[in-house]
Design an enzyme around this catalytic site. Structure first.
Site, PDB file in Angstrom:
ATOM      1  N   ASN A  37      14.771 -45.917  55.900  1.00 23.48           N
ATOM      2  CA  ASN A  37      15.972 -45.592  56.660  1.00 23.48           C
ATOM      3  C   ASN A  37      15.893 -44.165  57.214  1.00 23.48           C
ATOM      4  OD1 ASN A  37      17.256 -48.022  56.377  1.00 23.48           O
ATOM      5  ND2 ASN A  37      18.597 -47.407  54.695  1.00 23.48           N
ATOM      6  N   ASP A  67       9.330 -48.935  50.260  1.00 27.91           N
ATOM      7  CA  ASP A  67      10.490 -48.102  50.563  1.00 27.91           C
ATOM      8  C   ASP A  67      10.089 -46.650  50.243  1.00 27.91           C
ATOM      9  OD1 ASP A  67      13.354 -47.308  50.755  1.00 27.91           O
ATOM     10  OD2 ASP A  67      13.124 -47.031  48.588  1.00 27.91           O
ATOM     11  N   LEU A  68      10.755 -45.696  50.859  1.00 29.38           N
ATOM     12  CA  LEU A  68      10.381 -44.285  50.656  1.00 29.38           C
ATOM     13  C   LEU A  68      11.194 -43.611  49.544  1.00 29.38           C
ATOM     14  CD1 LEU A  68       8.759 -41.796  51.730  1.00 29.38           C
ATOM     15  CD2 LEU A  68      10.658 -41.376  53.268  1.00 29.38           C
ATOM     16  N   TYR A  69      12.515 -43.471  49.811  1.00 29.16           N
ATOM     17  CA  TYR A  69      13.350 -42.651  48.931  1.00 29.16           C
ATOM     18  C   TYR A  69      13.688 -43.381  47.628  1.00 29.16           C
ATOM     19  CZ  TYR A  69      14.018 -39.681  53.016  1.00 29.16           C
ATOM     20  OH  TYR A  69      13.812 -38.861  54.101  1.00 29.16           O
ATOM     21  N   ARG A  97      23.354 -38.826  46.729  1.00 29.27           N
ATOM     22  CA  ARG A  97      22.514 -39.982  47.069  1.00 29.27           C
ATOM     23  C   ARG A  97      23.378 -41.234  47.296  1.00 29.27           C
ATOM     24  NH1 ARG A  97      18.223 -42.704  49.216  1.00 29.27           N
ATOM     25  NH2 ARG A  97      17.500 -44.379  47.871  1.00 29.27           N
TER      26      ARG A  97
HETATM   27  C1  LAC Z   1      14.764 -45.557  52.268  1.00 36.00           C
HETATM   28  C2  LAC Z   1      15.895 -45.219  51.339  1.00 36.00           C
HETATM   29  C3  LAC Z   1      17.211 -45.562  51.812  1.00 36.00           C
HETATM   30  O1  LAC Z   1      14.917 -46.410  53.146  1.00 36.00           O
HETATM   31  O2  LAC Z   1      15.641 -45.660  50.061  1.00 36.00           O
HETATM   32  O3  LAC Z   1      13.708 -44.925  52.136  1.00 36.00           O
END
Ligand code: LAC
Length: 224
Positions: free
Chosen positions: A119, A10-12, A41
């Site tokens: 996302n 996952d990124l964020y 957030r």
């Molecule tokens: C993502 C976030 C929502 O998908 O955490 O990177």
């Protein structure tokens, strides 16, 4: 974990710190930065889930902008258009957690291909990854843009299987977001939850296969 052939992050919140925006928020609204960032957030996530339930896709960046407007109104802070643009642009400059570059390098050196499934849009993901000098570490940068649904919808997790040509059981999914870890586990990935904040796991009928406190624990988990 001999059966794992690739790792999907996952990124964020997992690789990049969404609360990197606190400093900029503090500049615009002195001493309110942390409070703004936390609610921003949470609302950003809620809006992505609600839009998916409404059957109405909007880019994650638009959900982010909507969430900022809600947050400032809720907190009684006057936000003009220029300030809104300025703060949203800060999301394009968020920074990786300190351990991330070395961990990604270590996994690549051990022959594990890596991907991000987010996302966020391709544009946002590519911006932050390139600024951090990490583009070369990833075989795939995968955005929900392709399916116009947000995680934790199961169709999103299918994108990683397609990108790698591997089955879900061969892809370790790594997220610090417990709702995302739950979605990936429900889909059928083995899951590692990065519990950065020492919080409890979500009650969504799933449990992570592995729990680590930061990504530093990942190389030894995979090859221990
Ligand atoms: C993502 C976030 C929502 O998908 O955490 O990177």
């Amino acid at each position: 974990m001999a059966d794992i052939k690739a790792v999907v992050f996952d990124l964020y919140g997992t690789l990049f710190d969404v609360h990197s925006v606190v400093g900029r928020c503090d500049t615009v609204f002195p001493s309110r930065g942390r409070e703004i960032s936390l609610m921003w957030r949470q609302k950003q996530l809620e809006y992505s889930w609600l839009r998916t339930l409404m059957g109405q896709y909007i880019p994650f960046e638009d959900a982010t902008a909507d969430a900022l407007r809600y947050t400032c109104r809720h907190l009684g802070l006057g936000l003009d258009d220029a300030q809104a643009r300025d703060l949203c642009d800060e999301y394009l400059r968020i920074r990786p957690f300190p351990e991330v570059p070395a961990v990604l390098r270590a996994l690549n050196e051990r022959g594990l291909p890596l991907a991000i499934l987010t996302n966020g849009s391709v544009h946002s993901m590519t911006s932050v990854v390139q600024q951090a000098g990490l583009r070369g570490e990833f075989a795939h940068l995968i955005s929900v843009e392709k399916v116009r649904l947000f995680k934790p919808h199961t169709q999103v997790y299918e994108l990683s299987e397609r990108a790698f040509g591997l089955s879900r059981s061969e892809l370790l999914f790594v997220s610090s977001n417990a709702w995302d870890a739950s979605g990936a586990r429900h889909f059928g990935h083995p899951v590692c939850w990065v519990n950065r904040s020492g919080s409890g796991f979500e009650e969504l009928g799933q449990r992570p296969d592995h729990i680590i406190e930061s990504l530093e624990g990942l190389p030894s988990l995979l090859h221990g």
